[in-house]
Structure formats: C-alpha cells, structure tokens
Design a protein around this motif. Structure first.
Motif, PDB file in Angstrom:
ATOM      1  N   ALA A 101       0.784  -1.165  -0.207  1.00  0.00           N
ATOM      2  CA  ALA A 101      -0.050   0.011  -0.004  1.00  0.00           C
ATOM      3  C   ALA A 101       0.834   1.228   0.057  1.00  0.00           C
ATOM      4  O   ALA A 101       0.672   2.464  -0.679  1.00  0.00           O
ATOM      5  CB  ALA A 101      -0.870   0.167   1.161  1.00  0.00           C
ATOM      6  N   ASP A 147       2.074   1.679  -3.468  1.00  0.00           N
ATOM      7  CA  ASP A 147       1.322   1.954  -4.352  1.00  0.00           C
ATOM      8  C   ASP A 147       1.207   3.565  -4.348  1.00  0.00           C
ATOM      9  O   ASP A 147       1.162   4.172  -5.094  1.00  0.00           O
ATOM     10  CB  ASP A 147      -0.019   1.490  -4.232  1.00  0.00           C
ATOM     11  N   SER A 148       1.087   3.918  -2.819  1.00  0.00           N
ATOM     12  CA  SER A 148       1.070   5.615  -2.642  1.00  0.00           C
ATOM     13  C   SER A 148       1.973   6.388  -3.334  1.00  0.00           C
ATOM     14  O   SER A 148       1.862   7.423  -3.924  1.00  0.00           O
ATOM     15  CB  SER A 148       0.554   5.862  -1.433  1.00  0.00           C
ATOM     16  N   GLN A 175       1.637   6.246  -6.878  1.00  0.00           N
ATOM     17  CA  GLN A 175       0.396   7.127  -7.337  1.00  0.00           C
ATOM     18  C   GLN A 175       1.161   8.705  -7.445  1.00  0.00           C
ATOM     19  O   GLN A 175       0.696   9.566  -8.352  1.00  0.00           O
ATOM     20  CB  GLN A 175      -0.756   6.877  -6.674  1.00  0.00           C
ATOM     21  N   ALA A 176       1.920   9.081  -6.152  1.00  0.00           N
ATOM     22  CA  ALA A 176       2.153  10.523  -6.162  1.00  0.00           C
ATOM     23  C   ALA A 176       2.917  10.737  -7.231  1.00  0.00           C
ATOM     24  O   ALA A 176       3.089  11.893  -7.782  1.00  0.00           O
ATOM     25  CB  ALA A 176       3.026  10.675  -4.574  1.00  0.00           C
ATOM     26  N   VAL A 221      -0.010  15.801  -1.226  1.00  0.00           N
ATOM     27  CA  VAL A 221       0.237  14.476  -1.591  1.00  0.00           C
ATOM     28  C   VAL A 221       1.397  14.031  -1.283  1.00  0.00           C
ATOM     29  O   VAL A 221       1.577  12.794  -0.765  1.00  0.00           O
ATOM     30  CB  VAL A 221      -0.130  14.269  -3.039  1.00  0.00           C
ATOM     31  N   LYS A 224       1.674  13.663   2.339  1.00  0.00           N
ATOM     32  CA  LYS A 224       1.039  12.207   2.959  1.00  0.00           C
ATOM     33  C   LYS A 224       1.577  10.816   2.550  1.00  0.00           C
ATOM     34  O   LYS A 224       1.522   9.926   3.512  1.00  0.00           O
ATOM     35  CB  LYS A 224      -0.395  12.480   2.217  1.00  0.00           C
ATOM     36  N   THR A 225       2.221  10.965   1.486  1.00  0.00           N
ATOM     37  CA  THR A 225       2.712   9.595   1.040  1.00  0.00           C
ATOM     38  C   THR A 225       4.238   9.617   1.719  1.00  0.00           C
ATOM     39  O   THR A 225       4.957   8.440   1.761  1.00  0.00           O
ATOM     40  CB  THR A 225       3.114   9.464  -0.310  1.00  0.00           C
ATOM     41  N   ASN A 261      10.775   6.248   2.018  1.00  0.00           N
ATOM     42  CA  ASN A 261       9.845   5.795   0.896  1.00  0.00           C
ATOM     43  C   ASN A 261      10.189   5.892  -0.546  1.00  0.00           C
ATOM     44  O   ASN A 261       9.978   4.941  -1.382  1.00  0.00           O
ATOM     45  CB  ASN A 261       8.281   6.525   0.957  1.00  0.00           C
TER      46      ASN A 261
END
Length: 114
Positions: free
Chosen positions: A6, A9-10, A13-14, A54, A57-58, A78
């Motif tokens: 997850a 994935d984020s 996506q970011a 965004v 947040k990630t 990350n």
C-alpha cells in the motif's frame, strides 16, 4: 507485505504526476521553500499546495514552518522503497533474459549439430 504494498502504491501514485516528480527532483538537490518550489509552475499557490500535500502524505517530503516560511525537504525512506522495488524487478528480468539467452544458445547449438 500488504502494508508495504500500500505504501509503495501511494508512492507510485504520487510520482505519476509530472508536477510532483519535478518537486521531488528539485528537492533531491536540497531543501527549498514552498515559494521556490512553486515558482516554475503556472498554477495558483493553493493548487500547488495540494501537490505538496500529496507528497507529504505519502512520506516523500517533509515540511517545516519557520515564521512565515515553509521549507520542504526530501524524505528518503519511501523513495528508497521504490528504488528497491525497481532493483528487484531489474534483477528478476536480468535473470530471465539470461535464461532466455542460454536457451537460445543451446537451441542454436542443436541446430548446428543437426
């Protein structure tokens, strides 16, 4: 594993957005204020702040406010997870290509023997 998936994935996506990729790329050179980061983009500051939200947040960036100035920095954790995923994929495909090369060489050798 699901939690790592997850998070990964984020991150992807970011990074799918070119504005956010440019911000991450710029922060790779060092910290920058929101004004410095927003300057190259033709958009209103509230819209640009959504992009930063965004990324924050990630966990790709972190921001700190000093007086009226907000400074952003790149968070490597990350981003490193995405880099590891790419390295794993690169290694997997290199191995598969090596196996394919070996198979083709053996088939080519069998043709010559016939």
């Amino acid at each position: 594993m699901a939690n790592n998936s997850a998070a990964l994935d984020s991150v992807f996506q970011a990074l799918a957005d070119p504005t956010r990729r440019a911000v991450v790329q710029r922060l790779g050179r060092g910290p920058a204020t929101v004004g410095e980061l927003a300057q190259p983009f033709a958009m209103a500051l509230p819209s640009f702040m959504k992009h930063l939200g965004v990324l924050e947040k990630t966990g790709l960036i972190r921001s700190r406010k000093h007086g009226r100035t907000r400074t952003c920095t790149l968070e490597q954790k990350n981003l490193a997870a995405a880099e590891r995923w790419f390295a794993d994929q690169r290694s997997l495909w290199a191995s598969r290509y090596q196996n394919l090369d070996s198979l083709l060489e053996s088939l080519n050798g069998e043709e010559r023997e016939s």
